[in-house]
Design a protein around this motif. Structure first.
Motif, PDB file in Angstrom:
ATOM      1  N   ARG A  38     -36.820  97.520  85.233  1.00  0.00           N
ATOM      2  CA  ARG A  38     -35.397  97.399  85.581  1.00  0.00           C
ATOM      3  C   ARG A  38     -35.204  96.173  86.466  1.00  0.00           C
ATOM      4  NH1 ARG A  38     -32.150 100.647  82.460  1.00  0.00           N
ATOM      5  NH2 ARG A  38     -33.279 102.567  82.083  1.00  0.00           N
ATOM      6  N   ARG A  82     -29.448  86.977  83.845  1.00  0.00           N
ATOM      7  CA  ARG A  82     -28.857  88.138  84.528  1.00  0.00           C
ATOM      8  C   ARG A  82     -28.085  89.008  83.540  1.00  0.00           C
ATOM      9  NH1 ARG A  82     -24.555  86.136  87.602  1.00  0.00           N
ATOM     10  NH2 ARG A  82     -23.433  86.547  85.689  1.00  0.00           N
ATOM     11  N   ASP A  83     -27.230  88.397  82.734  1.00  0.00           N
ATOM     12  CA  ASP A  83     -26.421  89.152  81.775  1.00  0.00           C
ATOM     13  C   ASP A  83     -27.295  89.834  80.721  1.00  0.00           C
ATOM     14  OD1 ASP A  83     -24.228  88.254  83.205  1.00  0.00           O
ATOM     15  OD2 ASP A  83     -23.641  86.746  81.717  1.00  0.00           O
ATOM     16  N   CYS A  85     -30.372  90.962  81.128  1.00  0.00           N
ATOM     17  CA  CYS A  85     -31.213  92.028  81.707  1.00  0.00           C
ATOM     18  C   CYS A  85     -30.449  93.123  82.436  1.00  0.00           C
ATOM     19  CB  CYS A  85     -32.209  91.414  82.695  1.00  0.00           C
ATOM     20  SG  CYS A  85     -33.373  90.270  81.966  1.00  0.00           S
ATOM     21  N   GLN A  86     -29.305  92.808  83.003  1.00  0.00           N
ATOM     22  CA  GLN A  86     -28.606  93.727  83.895  1.00  0.00           C
ATOM     23  C   GLN A  86     -28.235  95.047  83.215  1.00  0.00           C
ATOM     24  OE1 GLN A  86     -25.124  92.006  85.808  1.00  0.00           O
ATOM     25  NE2 GLN A  86     -26.019  92.658  87.744  1.00  0.00           N
ATOM     26  N   GLY A  87     -28.626  96.139  83.871  1.00  0.00           N
ATOM     27  CA  GLY A  87     -28.269  97.468  83.420  1.00  0.00           C
ATOM     28  C   GLY A  87     -29.029  97.945  82.190  1.00  0.00           C
ATOM     29  N   LYS A  88     -30.070  97.218  81.790  1.00  0.00           N
ATOM     30  CA  LYS A  88     -30.827  97.581  80.590  1.00  0.00           C
ATOM     31  C   LYS A  88     -32.267  97.930  80.948  1.00  0.00           C
ATOM     32  CE  LYS A  88     -28.130  94.368  77.814  1.00  0.00           C
ATOM     33  NZ  LYS A  88     -28.159  93.057  77.199  1.00  0.00           N
TER      34      LYS A  88
END
Length: 175
Positions: A38, A82-83, A85-88
């Motif tokens: 994460r 960032r976009d 990887c974020q929240g995945k």
């Protein structure tokens, strides 16, 4: 009395099972500790921190070099990472050398089945960087660069970067 006669054999079998499981002689019934990484913090386009198997790791993407801090396109590369990887849940794939000379974990990083290393280059926000022996996906990443150049994506819209990230690092040494 009957209870005592059956308890010892059951405990004995349980103990043997545990010893075999711990020695790796039997497959684990449950999956190993969570293998999903994460995102914690993006440092730049090609490096970031993740939590993985209960630890925080600094990950450096294998096979790519993104623009450095204060270099043109550095923010776009960082924001892309960032976009992505974020929240995945992220899957880390390792190659032959697990760490670089700075102690960072070297990995190919996937989200939703898509490789970040390749996607960053395909978007025209990083260049291929081949560092042996970690070359498993070098050709795939090189093909992504050819596609980005042809489609004039990212910094290829203006013909490329003024300096490669490696040239930038040499001309802007850290103090």
């Amino acid at each position: 009395m009957h209870h005592r006669n059956t308890l010892f054999p059951r405990l004995f079998v349980l103990a043997i099972f545990c010893v075999c499981l711990g020695a790796g002689l039997l497959p684990a019934c449950a999956p190993a500790a969570d293998d999903t990484a994460r995102l914690v913090k993006v440092l730049d386009g090609d490096s970031f921190r993740v939590t993985y198997r209960g630890s925080t790791l600094e990950v450096r993407l294998i096979g790519v070099d993104a623009p450095e801090y204060r270099q043109e396109y550095s923010r776009k590369a960082r924001d892309f990472t960032r976009d992505f990887c974020q929240g995945k849940g992220l899957r880390l794939e390792f190659d032959k050398d697990p760490r670089d000379r700075y102690g960072r974990t070297l990995a190919y990083v996937y989200a939703d089945g898509v490789m970040l290393n390749e996607a960053l280059v395909r978007a025209g926000l990083a260049v291929p960087l081949v560092v042996k022996p970690n070359v498993r996906h070098a050709e795939r990443i090189r093909q992504a660069e050819a596609e980005a150049r042809q489609a004039r994506r990212g910094f290829w819209s203006k013909g490329g970067l003024d300096m490669t990230p490696a040239q930038w690092r040499r001309s802007h040494p850290r103090k």
